[in-house]
Design a protein around this motif. Structure first.
Motif, short mmCIF file in Angstrom:
data_model
loop_
_atom_site.label_atom_id
_atom_site.label_comp_id
_atom_site.label_asym_id
_atom_site.label_seq_id
_atom_site.Cartn_x
_atom_site.Cartn_y
_atom_site.Cartn_z
N GLU A 194 0.82 -1.21 0.00
CA GLU A 194 0.00 0.00 0.00
C GLU A 194 0.86 1.26 0.00
O GLU A 194 1.96 1.26 0.53
N ILE A 195 0.31 2.31 -0.56
CA ILE A 195 0.82 3.66 -0.31
C ILE A 195 -0.01 4.13 0.87
O ILE A 195 -1.24 4.16 0.80
N LYS A 196 0.65 4.45 1.98
CA LYS A 196 -0.15 4.82 3.15
C LYS A 196 0.51 5.88 4.01
O LYS A 196 1.72 6.05 4.00
N CYS A 197 -0.36 6.55 4.74
CA CYS A 197 0.04 7.58 5.68
C CYS A 197 -1.11 7.73 6.66
O CYS A 197 -2.27 7.77 6.28
N TYR A 198 -0.76 7.78 7.94
CA TYR A 198 -1.79 7.83 8.98
C TYR A 198 -1.64 9.07 9.84
O TYR A 198 -0.54 9.44 10.23
N GLY A 199 -2.77 9.64 10.17
CA GLY A 199 -2.89 10.71 11.16
C GLY A 199 -1.75 11.68 11.23
O GLY A 199 -1.41 12.34 10.27
N GLY A 200 -1.14 11.79 12.41
CA GLY A 200 -0.11 12.77 12.69
C GLY A 200 1.08 12.69 11.74
O GLY A 200 1.72 13.69 11.46
N GLU A 201 1.38 11.50 11.24
CA GLU A 201 2.50 11.37 10.30
C GLU A 201 2.26 12.22 9.07
O GLU A 201 3.17 12.81 8.51
N CYS A 202 1.01 12.29 8.62
CA CYS A 202 0.67 13.09 7.44
C CYS A 202 0.27 14.50 7.82
O CYS A 202 0.63 15.46 7.16
N ASN A 203 -0.51 14.61 8.86
CA ASN A 203 -1.11 15.87 9.22
C ASN A 203 -0.09 16.90 9.68
O ASN A 203 -0.23 18.09 9.42
N SER A 204 0.96 16.46 10.35
CA SER A 204 1.93 17.42 10.87
C SER A 204 2.70 18.12 9.75
O SER A 204 2.95 19.31 9.84
N MET A 205 3.07 17.41 8.73
CA MET A 205 3.79 18.00 7.60
C MET A 205 3.38 17.25 6.33
O MET A 205 4.11 16.42 5.82
N PRO A 206 2.18 17.50 5.78
CA PRO A 206 1.70 16.72 4.65
C PRO A 206 2.46 17.00 3.36
O PRO A 206 2.95 18.10 3.16
N HIS A 207 2.57 15.97 2.54
CA HIS A 207 3.11 16.18 1.20
C HIS A 207 1.98 16.67 0.32
O HIS A 207 0.81 16.56 0.67
N GLU A 208 2.29 17.20 -0.84
CA GLU A 208 1.29 17.84 -1.67
C GLU A 208 0.77 16.97 -2.80
O GLU A 208 -0.36 17.14 -3.23
N ASN A 209 1.60 16.06 -3.34
CA ASN A 209 1.21 15.30 -4.51
C ASN A 209 2.03 14.02 -4.62
O ASN A 209 2.78 13.69 -3.71
N PHE A 210 1.88 13.34 -5.72
CA PHE A 210 2.59 12.08 -5.94
C PHE A 210 3.60 12.19 -7.08
O PHE A 210 3.94 11.19 -7.71
N LEU A 211 4.06 13.41 -7.37
CA LEU A 211 5.06 13.58 -8.42
C LEU A 211 6.29 12.73 -8.11
O LEU A 211 6.74 12.68 -6.97
N GLY A 212 6.79 12.05 -9.12
CA GLY A 212 7.88 11.10 -8.95
C GLY A 212 7.39 9.67 -9.14
O GLY A 212 8.17 8.76 -9.38
N LEU A 213 6.07 9.48 -9.05
CA LEU A 213 5.49 8.15 -9.23
C LEU A 213 4.70 8.07 -10.55
O LEU A 213 3.80 7.27 -10.70
#
Length: 184
Positions: free
Chosen positions: A72-91
């Motif tokens: 999976e591509i995944k991100c949960y709660g604080g891991e994402c929310n504290s400093m979220p990435h903007e997009n999936f560029l590079g994939l």
């Protein structure tokens, strides 16, 4: 025999371009250098076997050689929310993933324009997305399509989606203007 030898020699330069798996366990992107230096550190890796976990403000630029993520591509709660990435560029070259599981996240799907198949679940919870425009190549979701507490206004971008193998659930979305994607 001469033909076989010639054919074998003709293929020799392409052997280095064969797809190779790596990361049987999870690949955790907690530092931008992991993605940026990916091609240099893993020159033959085109398939990630485990999960790709986003941790913080990182992007995928440098990972353009990846064509498949079996986990999976995944991100949960604080891991994402504290400093979220903007997009999936590079994939941009990824055509299939095992699943997408994102929680409390603000982003766009920019960079996933080649994604055709999600083998298992596509789950977004409390994610700030507005549309699915960059998922126009997505044809199949093998598992569940689940969205809760999201704010997208339409299913634009998912016009080519023909299969959802599990349940289709959208809840707690007060901005959805049309359910045109859903046919009886």
């Amino acid at each position: 025999m001469k033909t076989l030898t010639f054919f074998s020699l003709a293929l020799l330069p392409f052997l280095g371009y064969a797809q190779e798996s790596c990361f049987e366990t999870d690949l955790i992107l907690y530092d931008q250098d992991i993605a940026t230096d990916f091609a240099e550190n893993y020159p033959n890796c085109t398939i990630i076997e485990g999960d790709l976990i986003i941790y913080g403000n990182v992007n995928f630029v440098g990972m353009e050689q990846i064509v498949e993520i079996q986990g999976e591509i995944k991100c949960y709660g604080g891991e994402c929310n504290s400093m979220p990435h903007e997009n999936f560029l590079g994939l941009e070259n990824v055509t299939s993933v095992g699943g997408i599981n994102l929680d409390e996240h603000g982003f766009s799907f920019e960079g996933l324009s080649s994604l055709e198949t999600i083998y298992e679940n596509f789950r977004l919870s409390e994610c700030g997305i507005t549309d699915f425009g960059d998922l126009s190549s997505l044809v199949s979701i093998g598992g569940n399509f689940s969205m809760s507490e999201t704010n997208f206004q339409s299913f634009n971008g998912l016009e080519n989606l023909v299969e959802v193998g599990g349940y289709f659930l959208v809840e707690e979305n007060n901005t959805l203007l049309s359910s045109d994607l859903i046919e009886s």
